[in-house]
Enzyme design. Structure first.
Site, PDB file in Angstrom:
ATOM      1  N   GLU A 150       0.811  -1.227   0.000  1.00 14.12           N
ATOM      2  CA  GLU A 150       0.000   0.000   0.000  1.00 14.12           C
ATOM      3  C   GLU A 150       0.846   1.280   0.000  1.00 14.12           C
ATOM      4  O   GLU A 150       0.654   2.163   0.826  1.00 14.12           O
ATOM      5  CB  GLU A 150      -0.971  -0.025   1.186  1.00 14.12           C
ATOM      6  CG  GLU A 150      -1.887  -1.245   1.135  1.00 14.12           C
ATOM      7  CD  GLU A 150      -2.823  -1.373   2.333  1.00 14.12           C
ATOM      8  OE1 GLU A 150      -2.855  -0.464   3.172  1.00 14.12           O
ATOM      9  OE2 GLU A 150      -3.529  -2.397   2.414  1.00 14.12           O
ATOM     10  N   ASN A 191       1.946  -4.853  -3.263  1.00 20.31           N
ATOM     11  CA  ASN A 191       0.552  -5.228  -3.020  1.00 20.31           C
ATOM     12  C   ASN A 191      -0.246  -3.964  -2.690  1.00 20.31           C
ATOM     13  O   ASN A 191       0.220  -3.118  -1.933  1.00 20.31           O
ATOM     14  CB  ASN A 191       0.567  -6.193  -1.805  1.00 20.31           C
ATOM     15  CG  ASN A 191      -0.749  -6.849  -1.507  1.00 20.31           C
ATOM     16  OD1 ASN A 191      -1.408  -7.382  -2.406  1.00 20.31           O
ATOM     17  ND2 ASN A 191      -1.147  -6.844  -0.237  1.00 20.31           N
ATOM     18  N   HIS A 227     -10.398  -5.915  -2.096  1.00 19.39           N
ATOM     19  CA  HIS A 227     -11.423  -5.705  -1.067  1.00 19.39           C
ATOM     20  C   HIS A 227     -12.545  -4.937  -1.763  1.00 19.39           C
ATOM     21  O   HIS A 227     -12.492  -3.705  -1.889  1.00 19.39           O
ATOM     22  CB  HIS A 227     -10.856  -4.913   0.111  1.00 19.39           C
ATOM     23  CG  HIS A 227      -9.804  -5.665   0.860  1.00 19.39           C
ATOM     24  ND1 HIS A 227     -10.104  -6.807   1.581  1.00 19.39           N
ATOM     25  CD2 HIS A 227      -8.474  -5.471   1.000  1.00 19.39           C
ATOM     26  CE1 HIS A 227      -8.986  -7.268   2.148  1.00 19.39           C
ATOM     27  NE2 HIS A 227      -7.989  -6.486   1.800  1.00 19.39           N
ATOM     28  N   GLU A 255      -6.233 -10.551  -1.550  1.00 23.27           N
ATOM     29  CA  GLU A 255      -7.006 -10.339  -0.310  1.00 23.27           C
ATOM     30  C   GLU A 255      -8.503 -10.260  -0.616  1.00 23.27           C
ATOM     31  O   GLU A 255      -9.208  -9.386  -0.105  1.00 23.27           O
ATOM     32  CB  GLU A 255      -6.546  -9.049   0.399  1.00 23.27           C
ATOM     33  CG  GLU A 255      -5.062  -9.028   0.715  1.00 23.27           C
ATOM     34  CD  GLU A 255      -4.613  -7.807   1.518  1.00 23.27           C
ATOM     35  OE1 GLU A 255      -5.469  -7.086   2.063  1.00 23.27           O
ATOM     36  OE2 GLU A 255      -3.395  -7.593   1.599  1.00 23.27           O
ATOM     37  N   ASP A 257     -12.304 -10.152  -0.795  1.00 23.06           N
ATOM     38  CA  ASP A 257     -13.596 -10.242  -0.114  1.00 23.06           C
ATOM     39  C   ASP A 257     -14.518  -9.213  -0.757  1.00 23.06           C
ATOM     40  O   ASP A 257     -14.056  -8.258  -1.381  1.00 23.06           O
ATOM     41  CB  ASP A 257     -13.512 -10.085   1.417  1.00 23.06           C
ATOM     42  CG  ASP A 257     -12.762  -8.853   1.890  1.00 23.06           C
ATOM     43  OD1 ASP A 257     -12.686  -7.853   1.144  1.00 23.06           O
ATOM     44  OD2 ASP A 257     -12.247  -8.878   3.023  1.00 23.06           O
TER      45      ASP A 257
HETATM   46  O1  G3I Z   1      -3.733  -7.594  18.722  1.00 23.10           O
HETATM   47  C1  G3I Z   1      -4.787  -6.792  19.301  1.00 23.10           C
HETATM   48  C2  G3I Z   1      -5.320  -7.465  20.518  1.00 23.10           C
HETATM   49  O2  G3I Z   1      -4.325  -7.508  21.511  1.00 23.10           O
HETATM   50  C3  G3I Z   1      -6.535  -6.661  21.028  1.00 23.10           C
HETATM   51  O3  G3I Z   1      -7.123  -7.341  22.090  1.00 23.10           O
HETATM   52  C4  G3I Z   1      -7.572  -6.517  19.920  1.00 23.10           C
HETATM   53  C5  G3I Z   1      -8.749  -5.645  20.348  1.00 23.10           C
HETATM   54  O4  G3I Z   1      -9.425  -5.132  19.217  1.00 23.10           O
HETATM   55  O5  G3I Z   1      -6.974  -5.905  18.807  1.00 23.10           O
HETATM   56  C6  G3I Z   1      -5.892  -6.671  18.276  1.00 23.10           C
HETATM   57  O6  G3I Z   1      -5.374  -6.023  17.158  1.00 23.10           O
HETATM   58  C7  G3I Z   1      -6.166  -6.071  15.986  1.00 23.10           C
HETATM   59  C8  G3I Z   1      -5.386  -6.832  14.918  1.00 23.10           C
HETATM   60  O7  G3I Z   1      -6.085  -6.796  13.689  1.00 23.10           O
HETATM   61  C9  G3I Z   1      -5.163  -8.289  15.283  1.00 23.10           C
HETATM   62  O8  G3I Z   1      -6.390  -8.948  15.425  1.00 23.10           O
HETATM   63  C10 G3I Z   1      -6.435  -4.657  15.542  1.00 23.10           C
HETATM   64  O9  G3I Z   1      -7.286  -4.014  16.474  1.00 23.10           O
HETATM   65  C11 G3I Z   1      -7.083  -4.650  14.168  1.00 23.10           C
HETATM   66  O10 G3I Z   1      -7.146  -3.325  13.688  1.00 23.10           O
HETATM   67  C12 G3I Z   1      -6.244  -5.465  13.214  1.00 23.10           C
HETATM   68  O11 G3I Z   1      -6.913  -5.470  11.972  1.00 23.10           O
HETATM   69  C13 G3I Z   1      -6.169  -5.969  10.884  1.00 23.10           C
HETATM   70  C14 G3I Z   1      -5.993  -4.882   9.831  1.00 23.10           C
HETATM   71  O12 G3I Z   1      -5.302  -5.428   8.713  1.00 23.10           O
HETATM   72  C15 G3I Z   1      -5.223  -3.687  10.313  1.00 23.10           C
HETATM   73  O13 G3I Z   1      -5.230  -2.709   9.315  1.00 23.10           O
HETATM   74  C16 G3I Z   1      -6.937  -7.117  10.288  1.00 23.10           C
HETATM   75  O14 G3I Z   1      -7.005  -8.193  11.223  1.00 23.10           O
HETATM   76  C17 G3I Z   1      -6.262  -7.582   8.997  1.00 23.10           C
HETATM   77  O15 G3I Z   1      -7.092  -8.521   8.380  1.00 23.10           O
HETATM   78  C18 G3I Z   1      -6.068  -6.390   8.087  1.00 23.10           C
HETATM   79  O16 G3I Z   1      -5.455  -6.803   6.904  1.00 23.10           O
HETATM   80  C19 G3I Z   1      -5.184  -5.772   5.940  1.00 23.10           C
HETATM   81  C20 G3I Z   1      -3.967  -6.228   5.157  1.00 23.10           C
HETATM   82  O17 G3I Z   1      -2.897  -6.505   6.024  1.00 23.10           O
HETATM   83  C21 G3I Z   1      -3.561  -5.186   4.116  1.00 23.10           C
HETATM   84  N1  G3I Z   1      -4.684  -4.847   3.260  1.00 23.10           N
HETATM   85  C22 G3I Z   1      -5.893  -4.458   3.952  1.00 23.10           C
HETATM   86  C23 G3I Z   1      -6.326  -5.526   4.947  1.00 23.10           C
HETATM   87  C24 G3I Z   1      -7.619  -5.160   5.625  1.00 23.10           C
HETATM   88  O18 G3I Z   1      -7.476  -4.034   6.429  1.00 23.10           O
END
Ligand code: G3I
Length: 338
Positions: A150, A191, A227, A255, A257
């Site tokens: 990105e 990506n 996405h 990715e 969806d």
């Molecule tokens: O690790 C913490 C945990 O300790 C806490 O309890 C919990 C409470 O909400 O949050 C956890 O962190 C989260 C993390 O995922 C792990 O689950 C974050 O809040 C959450 O924002 C994070 O989201 C991820 C996101 O990237 C961040 O931008 C998504 O799971 C993940 O699927 C997403 O993936 C991205 C790709 O890497 C790049 N392209 C876009 C895609 C979707 O956003």
């Protein structure tokens, strides 16, 4: 032509014996894999893992979070690979191939990188050490790496991350060259999202890859995240994949969806099915599109509702692990002929 004929013949022969399975049909279409993202907390759910291990559907895994910078180098020079290793071990148990995700991204970045007031040479050395250590740790285990994630804005300009603001575009070449040296056999990708159809951002991606190629920087692939929104799959997607492939790189849907406004109605689910077919058909029709990865396969663990209030139901399986019409839509996409 021969490939298409064989694929079609194989499908006809196998259809009575094999219930529809996503990777089987991707392979018959000549692709390397159909796969899915997964995340460590999900691996405690036995029903989830059972389907994740169904290699007839998923022949490839991507870690959704555990290889990102905040998780792999949370403090400078201290690397933690436990989460990523767990996903690799999970994949290896069943011969699933891996995409690494990711080396350099402005999100889920460790605070010490953002807040360190580093000079350009310092930050480039940090990028080199991070990418080199990460990619070397998984040397020989990754089919590909999203080395740069990105780096573009929707208008085609470069994103103003800490990396761009400090180094210009130099961090991109440093990361790619370092990744190549760390694992010469891994395919190196840039990506991004909103590069599914033709437009300013896709043109910028083409120009970026061209300039890297001109400078002799290694670049093997463009990751088209995908996405998408129900009813809004870009009509130029297939041509856009062809435009990327014309650069001499491979292309992957990394990715996928397709989200909708909730609640999911039969009409929305039907449109979603057609949209999945459209995306898969675009990949099917472009030989350089080597595979497709879902950004997790079940609505239960989708990132969408947490980010877009009121939206969701983006995956081919619902929250109870029941297949939605989208599943058949994917199969139909692999069966579509040009
Ligand atoms: O690790 C913490 C945990 O300790 C806490 O309890 C919990 C409470 O909400 O949050 C956890 O962190 C989260 C993390 O995922 C792990 O689950 C974050 O809040 C959450 O924002 C994070 O989201 C991820 C996101 O990237 C961040 O931008 C998504 O799971 C993940 O699927 C997403 O993936 C991205 C790709 O890497 C790049 N392209 C876009 C895609 C979707 O956003």
């Amino acid at each position: 032509m021969a490939r298409n004929f064989l694929s079609f013949a194989s499908i006809v022969v196998l259809l009575p014996f094999v219930s529809a399975q996503l990777d089987i049909f991707a392979q018959l279409a000549g692709k390397k894999y159909f796969g899915t993202a997964t995340d460590n907390p999900e691996l405690t759910n036995a029903s989830y893992v059972k389907q994740l291990e169904n290699v007839l559907d998923f022949h490839q895994l991507t870690p959704a979070n555990s290889m990102k910078w905040e998780n792999t180098e949370p403090t400078q020079g201290n690397f933690t690979f436990a989460g990523g290793d767990q996903i690799v071990e999970q994949a290896e148990k069943h011969g699933q191939i891996m995409r690494g995700h990711n080396c350099v991204w402005h999100q889920q970045l460790a605070d010490w990188v953002t807040d360190g007031n580093f000079t350009k040479p310092e930050l480039l050395a940090i990028v080199e050490n991070h990418c080199g250590t990460l990619v070397r740790h998984y040397r020989g285990k990754m089919y590909s790496w999203d080395v740069i994630n990105e780096c573009l804005n929707d208008d085609g300009t470069f994103r103003e991350s800490i990396f761009f603001n400090t180094t210009g575009t130099d961090y991109i070449g440093v990361a790619l060259r370092t990744a190549r040296a760390a694992d010469p056999h891994a395919k190196l990708y840039i990506n991004d999202f909103n590069i599914e159809g033709q437009g300013a951002k896709s043109t910028a991606m083409i120009n970026l890859v061209k300039s890297l190629q001109k400078e002799g920087v290694p670049i093997d692939g463009i990751g088209v995240q995908s996405h998408l929104i129900v009813g809004e799959v870009p009509s130029t997607m297939e041509q856009n994949l062809r435009d990327f492939a014309a650069l001499g790189v491979e292309v992957a849907i990394t990715e996928l969806d397709i989200r909708m406004n909730l609640p999911a109605t039969p009409a929305l689910l039907q449109q979603q099915k057609e949209d999945y077919t459209t995306v898969i058909t675009a990949c099917q029709n472009v030989p350089e599109c080597i595979g497709v990865t879902l950004w997790d396969w079940t609505d239960k663990f989708s990132w969408v509702p947490g980010t877009f209030a009121g939206q969701g139901a983006a995956c081919p399986w619902d929250e109870n692990f029941v297949k939605k019409p989208a599943y058949a839509g994917i199969i139909e996409g692999w069966l579509e002929r040009q």
